[in-house]
Design a protein around this motif. Structure first.
Motif, mmCIF file in Angstrom:
data_model
loop_
_atom_site.group_PDB
_atom_site.id
_atom_site.type_symbol
_atom_site.label_atom_id
_atom_site.label_comp_id
_atom_site.label_asym_id
_atom_site.label_seq_id
_atom_site.Cartn_x
_atom_site.Cartn_y
_atom_site.Cartn_z
ATOM 1 N N ALA A 117 -1.650 -2.946 -4.342
ATOM 2 C CA ALA A 117 -2.292 -4.212 -3.262
ATOM 3 C C ALA A 117 -1.536 -5.196 -3.245
ATOM 4 N N SER A 119 -5.600 -7.303 0.869
ATOM 5 C CA SER A 119 -6.312 -6.578 -0.257
ATOM 6 C C SER A 119 -7.175 -7.495 -0.991
ATOM 7 N N GLN A 156 0.910 -1.026 -0.092
ATOM 8 C CA GLN A 156 0.101 -0.106 -0.016
ATOM 9 C C GLN A 156 0.952 1.211 -0.137
#
Length: 455
Positions: free
Chosen positions: A239, A266, A234
């Motif tokens: 992700a 994610s 992040q």
């Protein structure tokens, strides 16, 4: 690019006999046996030419043990001598009786990557280590950003992906003892002989320690590998996706709880296979879907249509597999495998020896529009709204722990009741009662809470 101190670790021991009145000892370094594991040979470690020891190792503990029987140890007969060991030399006056002195050392196992490319045929990383995960991901991001700059400007690169956990050598990490104490509030050192099969005090005490040890492994890898991996990705603008739901035992020796590991990501990814001798154990969908539902994640992915019959399957055979996966909660298909097809690869491209090889070079590709459209439309609809289930099935607090395939919970799947598997974290932290139903913050509602027999 993984440093020696960040590779997969094991716990090794050596021991000597000690008699009453002795005062000085030489404790030999444990032998690190590098045997063949499964179908893959361990990589021979680089060693110091003078000592023969690996480039990295760490003394974990030195214990003096006096046995009550062949396998039972009283706590009063376990003495921690760790502070008295300097190099290989131990200074300690032996009390009355016959004693064994055991040295515990953490060192690399030599575990290689499971299926490396020619340029990555090297040691597996220590998945329990935060510093190992940082080193691993920062190396990758340095390479990516060196070519592409800020990854936020490249929307085609969505996430990094980690396959299932398949380390099959020893389970340890240099900072495990400290992590264990922070988690459980007591020192694990006097209980280390239990990991070699000894009973400490009694069976109940020993079993409780072993359960605490397994819980520490689970929490450590979730925090330092999956949660930290998500955080680092992040920070770099993309992700993190992982097959953190297994397959676990008996196929792979996976040491963590799948729902909590999946909830830290994610994108949650499972897998499902066609024509495999362990077919039901490889339908990794229900646990992935449950984790997505209870942690409020929209997408439920899977490595789809995995197989060893790489050229022998087409849409007519794959559609029933897809239908079952969607009935178990899947809402996004990741084809396994889509070959890499740069011009220099020729036709059908560079392929992998597992999967269904779905790509534009297949003979049936021009006829497959309806198949892809069907999967896309179903996936889109299944991504909308909340899953409706009758039951929240609590699978207990043990570690490791893995949600069973959908057909394996008697009284639920066989009777037509659908369910989500739920874990301790979500049950304690998030679940409330509203108008006679169990509810979660993201809108999931259940009529019943069912406890497993292993709670």
């Amino acid at each position: 690019w993984i440093s020696p101190e960040h590779t997969a670790m094991g716990l090794y021991t050596t021991q000597i006999e000690a008699q009453e009145g002795q005062k000085a000892f030489t404790l030999p370094f444990p032998e690190i046996v590098q045997e063949k594991k499964a179908a893959r040979s361990l990589i021979q470690l680089e060693r110091d030419p003078d000592t023969g020891r690996p480039q990295f190792y760490k003394d974990v503990a030195t214990l003096a043990l006096r046995y009550e029987s062949d396998s039972i140890l009283d706590r009063s007969n376990i003495i921690n001598l760790s502070s008295k060991l300097v190099g290989d030399q131990l200074s300690w006056t032996v009390p009355e009786g016959s004693w064994k002195i055991v040295r515990f050392v953490c060192a690399p196992t030599g575990q290689p990557l499971a299926v490396p490319s020619p340029n990555s045929a090297a040691l597996q990383m220590d998945h329990f280590s935060a510093s190992a995960q940082k080193e691993n991901l920062e190396y990758i991001f340095d390479r990516l950003e060196g070519e592409l700059g800020d990854l936020r400007n490249h929307p085609s690169l969505k996430y990094l992906y980690v396959d299932s956990y398949e380390v099959n050598s020893g389970i340890w990490s240099p900072n495990l003892s400290e992590f264990f104490k922070d988690l459980h509030g007591y020192d694990m050192t006097p209980y280390l002989p239990a990991l070699n099969g000894f009973t400490i005090e009694n069976k109940e005490t020993t079993q409780r320690f072993v359960e605490d040890y397994k819980k520490a492994l689970s929490e450590m890898i979730i925090k330092n590998h999956y949660t930290l991996g998500e955080q680092i990705c992040q920070e770099h603008g993309i992700a993190y996706a992982a097959e953190a739901g297994g397959p676990g035992p008996p196929i792979h020796n996976v040491p963590f709880e799948d729902l909590k590991a999946l909830g830290s990501l994610s994108y949650l990814r499972g897998e499902f296979w066609n024509k495999h001798k362990s077919l039901e154990e490889l339908q990794i969908i229900k646990g992935i879907a449950s984790a997505a539902h209870i942690y409020g994640k929209r997408y439920i992915e899977a490595e789809a249509f995995t197989s060893v019959y790489v050229w022998q399957e087409g849409p007519a055979e794959l559609k029933p597999l897809a239908d079952r996966a969607m009935c178990e909660g899947l809402n996004r298909f990741v084809y396994h495998t889509f070959p890499h097809t740069p011009p220099e690869s020729g036709t059908p491209g560079w392929i992998y020896n597992f999967g269904t090889i779905i790509n534009t070079t297949r003979a049936w590709w021009p006829l497959s529009t309806g198949f892809h459209t069907y999967l896309g439309r179903c996936s889109y609809l299944l991504q909308e709204g909340n899953f409706i289930a009758d039951v929240a099935y609590y699978y207990g607090s043990k570690a490791p722990n893995f949600a069973s395939p959908a057909i394996k919970i008697p009284g639920l799947s066989h009777k037509g009741y659908d369910y989500d598997v739920i874990n301790t974290e979500v049950l304690v932290r998030d679940m409330e009662v509203d108008n006679g139903q169990l509810v979660l913050p993201n809108g999931q509602r259940y009529n019943l809470l069912v406890l497993s027999n292993e709670t």
